[in-house]
Design a protein around this motif. Structure first.
Motif, PDB file in Angstrom:
ATOM      1  N   ALA A  10       0.818  -1.219   0.000  1.00  0.00           N
ATOM      2  CA  ALA A  10       0.000   0.000   0.000  1.00  0.00           C
ATOM      3  C   ALA A  10       0.848   1.264   0.000  1.00  0.00           C
ATOM      4  O   ALA A  10       0.387   2.323  -0.425  1.00  0.00           O
ATOM      5  CB  ALA A  10      -0.928   0.004   1.208  1.00  0.00           C
ATOM      6  N   ASN A  11       2.082   1.172   0.469  1.00  0.00           N
ATOM      7  CA  ASN A  11       2.954   2.344   0.580  1.00  0.00           C
ATOM      8  C   ASN A  11       4.202   2.213  -0.290  1.00  0.00           C
ATOM      9  O   ASN A  11       5.312   2.460   0.166  1.00  0.00           O
ATOM     10  CB  ASN A  11       3.355   2.553   2.045  1.00  0.00           C
ATOM     11  N   GLN A  12       4.005   1.857  -1.534  1.00  0.00           N
ATOM     12  CA  GLN A  12       5.142   1.696  -2.446  1.00  0.00           C
ATOM     13  C   GLN A  12       5.822   3.028  -2.733  1.00  0.00           C
ATOM     14  O   GLN A  12       5.178   4.075  -2.769  1.00  0.00           O
ATOM     15  CB  GLN A  12       4.669   1.124  -3.779  1.00  0.00           C
ATOM     16  N   THR A  13       7.118   2.952  -2.976  1.00  0.00           N
ATOM     17  CA  THR A  13       7.850   4.132  -3.429  1.00  0.00           C
ATOM     18  C   THR A  13       7.497   4.377  -4.891  1.00  0.00           C
ATOM     19  O   THR A  13       6.942   3.506  -5.571  1.00  0.00           O
ATOM     20  CB  THR A  13       9.368   3.937  -3.304  1.00  0.00           C
ATOM     21  N   ASP A  14       7.834   5.553  -5.389  1.00  0.00           N
ATOM     22  CA  ASP A  14       7.575   5.854  -6.809  1.00  0.00           C
ATOM     23  C   ASP A  14       8.305   4.872  -7.715  1.00  0.00           C
ATOM     24  O   ASP A  14       7.766   4.433  -8.729  1.00  0.00           O
ATOM     25  CB  ASP A  14       7.985   7.283  -7.140  1.00  0.00           C
ATOM     26  N   LEU A  18       6.555   2.288 -10.424  1.00  0.00           N
ATOM     27  CA  LEU A  18       6.923   2.282 -11.835  1.00  0.00           C
ATOM     28  C   LEU A  18       7.371   0.897 -12.290  1.00  0.00           C
ATOM     29  O   LEU A  18       6.922   0.399 -13.326  1.00  0.00           O
ATOM     30  CB  LEU A  18       8.035   3.305 -12.091  1.00  0.00           C
ATOM     31  N   LEU A  19       8.219   0.255 -11.510  1.00  0.00           N
ATOM     32  CA  LEU A  19       8.683  -1.075 -11.887  1.00  0.00           C
ATOM     33  C   LEU A  19       7.532  -2.073 -11.888  1.00  0.00           C
ATOM     34  O   LEU A  19       7.425  -2.904 -12.785  1.00  0.00           O
ATOM     35  CB  LEU A  19       9.802  -1.545 -10.959  1.00  0.00           C
ATOM     36  N   TRP A  20       6.651  -2.013 -10.894  1.00  0.00           N
ATOM     37  CA  TRP A  20       5.516  -2.934 -10.826  1.00  0.00           C
ATOM     38  C   TRP A  20       4.622  -2.772 -12.053  1.00  0.00           C
ATOM     39  O   TRP A  20       4.064  -3.733 -12.563  1.00  0.00           O
ATOM     40  CB  TRP A  20       4.724  -2.727  -9.543  1.00  0.00           C
ATOM     41  N   TYR A  21       4.488  -1.560 -12.557  1.00  0.00           N
ATOM     42  CA  TYR A  21       3.700  -1.316 -13.770  1.00  0.00           C
ATOM     43  C   TYR A  21       4.198  -2.197 -14.925  1.00  0.00           C
ATOM     44  O   TYR A  21       3.403  -2.708 -15.716  1.00  0.00           O
ATOM     45  CB  TYR A  21       3.778   0.173 -14.142  1.00  0.00           C
ATOM     46  N   TYR A  22       5.517  -2.395 -14.999  1.00  0.00           N
ATOM     47  CA  TYR A  22       6.106  -3.182 -16.094  1.00  0.00           C
ATOM     48  C   TYR A  22       6.211  -4.676 -15.777  1.00  0.00           C
ATOM     49  O   TYR A  22       6.335  -5.494 -16.692  1.00  0.00           O
ATOM     50  CB  TYR A  22       7.484  -2.633 -16.459  1.00  0.00           C
TER      51      TYR A  22
END
Length: 85
Positions: A10-14, A18-22
């Motif tokens: 829930a508290n991911q860094t930016d 971004l990496l999770w998006y890919y």
């Protein structure tokens, strides 16, 4: 540990967002990655269990010498389990 994993998700860094998006939905080379997954007593940022690949995104807080030592122990243990970090 599960609630801590949920808190981390829930508290991911930016950078993690971004990496999770890919990585999500097998977008990267068709590999399934999980985020904030537990392996033994550790929680890793991203892992592909099929290929035993771990991706860690460490911020400036990991420059602390005590944290570096803990990270090294953790990395050694994970490598000993067959994971590539």
């Amino acid at each position: 540990m599960k609630s801590f994993q949920q808190q981390l998700r829930a508290n991911q860094t930016d950078a993690e967002k971004l990496l999770w998006y890919y990585l999500k939905n097998k977008q990267f080379l068709g590999l399934k990655f999980r985020r904030q997954a537990s392996i033994g007593n550790y929680i890793v940022d991203f892992v592909c269990f099929e290929r035993k690949i771990i991706i860690e995104l460490d911020g400036s807080q990991h420059n602390d010498n005590d944290i570096k030592l803990k990270d090294n122990d953790r990395s050694y243990w994970l490598s000993d389990q067959g994971f590539m970090i």
